[in-house]
Scaffold this motif. Structure first.
Motif, PDB file in Angstrom:
ATOM      1  N   TYR A 286       0.812  -1.214   0.000  1.00 60.44           N
ATOM      2  CA  TYR A 286       0.000   0.000   0.000  1.00 60.44           C
ATOM      3  C   TYR A 286       0.847   1.267   0.000  1.00 60.44           C
ATOM      4  O   TYR A 286       0.536   2.225  -0.721  1.00 60.44           O
TER       5      TYR A 286
ATOM      6  N   VAL B 223      -0.435   2.754  -3.222  1.00 61.00           N
ATOM      7  CA  VAL B 223      -1.512   3.706  -2.943  1.00 61.00           C
ATOM      8  C   VAL B 223      -0.936   5.108  -2.916  1.00 61.00           C
ATOM      9  O   VAL B 223      -1.567   6.064  -3.349  1.00 61.00           O
TER      10      VAL B 223
ATOM     11  N   ARG C 190      -6.019  -4.047   4.814  1.00 61.71           N
ATOM     12  CA  ARG C 190      -6.220  -3.428   3.499  1.00 61.71           C
ATOM     13  C   ARG C 190      -7.149  -2.215   3.597  1.00 61.71           C
ATOM     14  O   ARG C 190      -8.261  -2.317   4.117  1.00 61.71           O
TER      15      ARG C 190
END
Length: 430
Positions: free
Chosen positions: A55, A59, A84
């Motif tokens: 992530y 992300v 998550r």
């Protein structure tokens, strides 16, 4: 029994989905599965936690999700783990790890998911710290048709739920050439305002200036109102790509607006991005996003896979259900039974229990009283349970092997032998 304060409470920002509500969840999920399968998508289920880097690197380490909202910890093996916060990065990790890009795999590789996500946010109506997303990803693809198709798919899903009056906003973040050009233009615009920007935006200005456009700070919003538009920095390829997406949406009469200020909250997006919003009164005024997504052409290679594109979207189920309950109450299912046995004595009670197993094997939803309630109270329970019919069983019915089926919401009464009922129950329990 005196009221006692409940000692154990669910964690803040979570919810218990109780019987009744869970029926609505299942119905929505069923419509999603049916719709997505018709577009060629298959379900994928990935872990609820991943390595933190899955992530933070993908992300975006300047996103609010990574900086402020992610639940992360070190496990007993000193591995940095994160629950998550969204679905795409984990799906792409699974795609790469399982080599789903091989020549024997379909292209694009279409998957959907549904399940819990976790973000440390301030809880409010429609926003929880454990929330549920339904999402789709079309991997190994770069085509304006695929970009338009995922928007059309999401809109068909909402149409089947009976959700109307939606606002579709689209934008493009372009390719690398576009981003480089726009980054320079945006930094040059924002530099004179550096001292006025919020602390978060000051930190992000040189790392990822597009994050400043997504700031929630009121003064930041005023500053970026006159910022240059990314549409003025598009490369020739990006401009044509976006035009092709818009032409397809126009062909299908999609009512959309181009919002040049929209950047989405995740760093991996490129080219087409979109949001589907509602201004239903249940959200308290203004538009609230219930579906958002876009293209992410660099994400697969960042996770060790080939340099392929992908596009996907996520739907916030909690917000969707708020909207659904407001806009299409007829969609909401009511738990019900086909038949409720009202037992008058022990012989009737034992006989009803034996009949139920045979009826259930034939697909009939049937139940009875287990508390020894009075007959009148049991009949009221049949109504409360939304049973189509009830039948009183006592010693007389056991001896005669005959039942009278009574409609709970009508005056209908039908006498039927037990053998006939067991032979073809659907004929009598219409």
């Amino acid at each position: 029994m005196p009221n006692k304060k409940v000692k154990y409470q669910r964690p803040r920002g979570t919810a218990d989905i109780l019987p009744g509500d869970s029926d609505l969840w299942q119905k929505v999920e069923g419509v999603a599965r049916q719709t997505f399968s018709q577009f060629g998508y298959s379900e994928i289920r990935t872990p609820m936690f991943e390595a933190f880097d899955v992530y933070s690197r993908n992300v975006g380490d300047t996103s609010d999700i990574v900086e402020k909202q992610m639940y992360d910890f070190y496990d007993k093996g000193n591995r940095h783990i994160a629950l998550r916060p969204e679905g795409t990065a984990g799906v792409v990790r699974a795609y790469v790890q399982n080599k789903l890009f091989g020549p024997e795999c379909p292209k694009p590789y279409k998957v959907y998911y549904m399940g819990p996500m976790f973000r440390y946010e301030r809880p409010e109506s429609g926003r929880q710290r454990q929330f549920t997303q339904i999402g789709c990803e079309a991997l190994n693809s770069e085509s304006p048709q695929i970009d338009a198709e995922v928007i059309l798919e999401a809109l068909l899903f909402f149409k089947r739920l009976g959700v109307k009056n939606l606002r579709v906003a689209i934008n493009t973040l372009g390719d690398n050439e576009t981003r480089t050009r726009y980054r320079e233009s945006l930094i040059n615009y924002l530099k004179p305002f550096y001292d006025e920007l919020s602390e978060d935006s000051q930190e992000r200005l040189y790392k990822n200036p597009l994050r400043v456009l997504d700031s929630k700070d009121p003064h930041d919003k005023e500053i970026v109102k006159d910022a240059p538009s990314i549409l003025d920095s598009l490369s020739d390829y990006s401009a044509k790509y976006f035009d092709d997406v818009k032409k397809i949406l126009d062909e299908f009469n999609v009512d959309y607006v181009v919002d040049p200020d929209m950047v989405r909250g995740l760093d991996y997006y490129t080219h087409t991005i979109f949001e589907i919003m509602s201004n239903a009164p249940v959200f308290g005024g203004g538009y609230t996003t219930i579906c958002g997504g876009g293209r992410y052409n660099g994400l697969i290679s960042q996770l060790g896979g080939p340099d392929e594109g992908g596009i996907g979207y996520g739907i916030g189920v909690e917000r969707l259900l708020l909207l659904l309950k407001n806009e299409n109450k007829n969609f909401i299912p009511k738990p019900s039974l086909d038949l409720f046995f009202v037992t008058a004595d022990k012989a009737g009670n034992d006989f009803a229990f034996s009949l139920m197993e045979t009826l259930r094997e034939k697909g009939i939803k049937v139940d009875k009283d287990y508390q020894g309630l009075k007959v009148g109270t049991q009949i009221k329970e049949a109504t409360r349970r939304n049973s189509k019919y009830f039948a009183v069983i006592g010693s007389k019915e056991v001896d005669s092997k005959t039942l009278e089926l009574s409609g709970t919401s009508s005056d209908e009464k039908v006498k039927v032998s037990v053998n006939e009922l067991l032979e073809n129950p659907s004929q009598y329990l219409k």
